[in-house]
Design a protein around this motif. Structure first.
Motif, PDB file in Angstrom:
ATOM      1  N   SER A  41       9.663   2.953  -5.318  1.00  0.00           N
ATOM      2  CA  SER A  41      10.757   3.808  -5.765  1.00  0.00           C
ATOM      3  C   SER A  41      11.529   4.380  -4.582  1.00  0.00           C
ATOM      4  O   SER A  41      12.759   4.440  -4.587  1.00  0.00           O
ATOM      5  CB  SER A  41      10.225   4.955  -6.629  1.00  0.00           C
ATOM      6  OG  SER A  41       9.612   4.469  -7.796  1.00  0.00           O
ATOM      7  N   LEU A  42      10.794   4.815  -3.574  1.00  0.00           N
ATOM      8  CA  LEU A  42      11.432   5.374  -2.389  1.00  0.00           C
ATOM      9  C   LEU A  42      12.249   4.311  -1.667  1.00  0.00           C
ATOM     10  O   LEU A  42      13.360   4.570  -1.200  1.00  0.00           O
ATOM     11  CB  LEU A  42      10.373   5.946  -1.455  1.00  0.00           C
ATOM     12  CG  LEU A  42      10.894   6.790  -0.288  1.00  0.00           C
ATOM     13  CD1 LEU A  42      11.414   8.111  -0.799  1.00  0.00           C
ATOM     14  CD2 LEU A  42       9.790   7.022   0.734  1.00  0.00           C
ATOM     15  N   LEU A  43      11.714   3.094  -1.598  1.00  0.00           N
ATOM     16  CA  LEU A  43      12.413   2.008  -0.924  1.00  0.00           C
ATOM     17  C   LEU A  43      13.703   1.645  -1.647  1.00  0.00           C
ATOM     18  O   LEU A  43      14.747   1.479  -1.017  1.00  0.00           O
ATOM     19  CB  LEU A  43      11.496   0.785  -0.830  1.00  0.00           C
ATOM     20  CG  LEU A  43      12.074  -0.432  -0.109  1.00  0.00           C
ATOM     21  CD1 LEU A  43      12.324  -0.111   1.357  1.00  0.00           C
ATOM     22  CD2 LEU A  43      11.111  -1.620  -0.220  1.00  0.00           C
ATOM     23  N   THR A  44      13.649   1.521  -2.968  1.00  0.00           N
ATOM     24  CA  THR A  44      14.856   1.175  -3.708  1.00  0.00           C
ATOM     25  C   THR A  44      15.903   2.284  -3.614  1.00  0.00           C
ATOM     26  O   THR A  44      17.106   2.009  -3.557  1.00  0.00           O
ATOM     27  CB  THR A  44      14.533   0.899  -5.188  1.00  0.00           C
ATOM     28  OG1 THR A  44      13.866   2.030  -5.762  1.00  0.00           O
ATOM     29  CG2 THR A  44      13.654  -0.324  -5.332  1.00  0.00           C
ATOM     30  N   ALA A  45      15.446   3.521  -3.561  1.00  0.00           N
ATOM     31  CA  ALA A  45      16.393   4.628  -3.398  1.00  0.00           C
ATOM     32  C   ALA A  45      17.101   4.548  -2.054  1.00  0.00           C
ATOM     33  O   ALA A  45      18.266   4.933  -1.922  1.00  0.00           O
ATOM     34  CB  ALA A  45      15.673   5.969  -3.534  1.00  0.00           C
TER      35      ALA A  45
END
Length: 218
Positions: A117-121
């Motif tokens: 999730s952090l990476l896609t954000a």
């Protein structure tokens, strides 16, 4: 006329509803990314309304921070605390590097949805504009990882530990994120992949050991 009636739905407390929203948000962000995870989708997953979401969280960005960034930072702090514990005895740098990678593999496997999730954000323009997608604590983790590797061994490393911890993190995370693409079907089980990553990282850092092992076998 039937005397039976539908079971009455349990009325959730404020804390229960808040937890349900956070859980739904974490799942939606992991599956759909920041922009794709609309508050409508999150509300449906949490079985509530968008109005209720904004009752507890003033913005979508704040919901992301509480559902993703906050828990990940908390887990990372715990991992860092364990990483900094003194070792009983001291082994050579190669063995300690392997231990470090194994610890990292366990952490990433446990928290892969949050990291995804952090990476896609980080690649989402709207998320970036909201100050999301960064995790400042990672820089502290890299510094502690390098410090720990220095402290765990008397040997001199041919590669700076500051680089080793970052390269190890990238290798472990990318193998976890793209496992379905990299190893389709029954090409390899997780244990085999994990050991291959450890060997790849450690032998890449300490190539002299490969030559020494080969000469001993001959």
């Amino acid at each position: 006329m039937s005397s039976s009636s539908s079971p009455r739905r349990h009325r959730r407390s404020s804390s229960e509803l808040r937890r349900a929203i956070l859980s739904a948000a974490a799942g939606c962000y992991a599956d759909l990314g920041f922009s794709g995870a609309t508050t409508s989708a999150i509300a449906n997953k949490a079985e509530t309304t968008e109005a209720q979401i904004f009752r507890y969280f003033p913005s979508k960005a704040e919901l992301f921070r509480e559902a993703i960034t906050g828990p990940l930072e908390e887990h990372l702090r715990r991992f860092m605390a364990g990483l900094s514990q003194p070792e009983v005895g001291r082994a050579d740098q190669r063995e300690q590097a392997a231990l470090y990678v194994r610890e990292l593999q366990a952490f990433i496997a446990e928290h892969l949805p949050l990291l995804r999730s952090l990476l896609t954000a980080g690649f989402d323009q709207k998320a970036r504009e909201g100050g999301l997608g960064d995790l400042d604590l990672l820089q502290e983790y890299f510094a502690l990882g390098a410090q720990t590797m220095h402290a765990r061994s008397d040997d001199e490393s041919p590669i700076a530990p500051e680089l080793i911890v970052r390269i190890s993190f990238a290798a472990v995370l990318s193998n976890a994120l793209f496992a379905d693409w990299l190893y389709p079907g029954n090409q390899a089980v997780k244990e085999e992949i994990d050991e291959a990553v450890i060997r790849f990282v450690v032998d890449g850092v300490y190539p002299g050991h490969i030559l020494a092992d080969h000469m001993e076998q001959e």
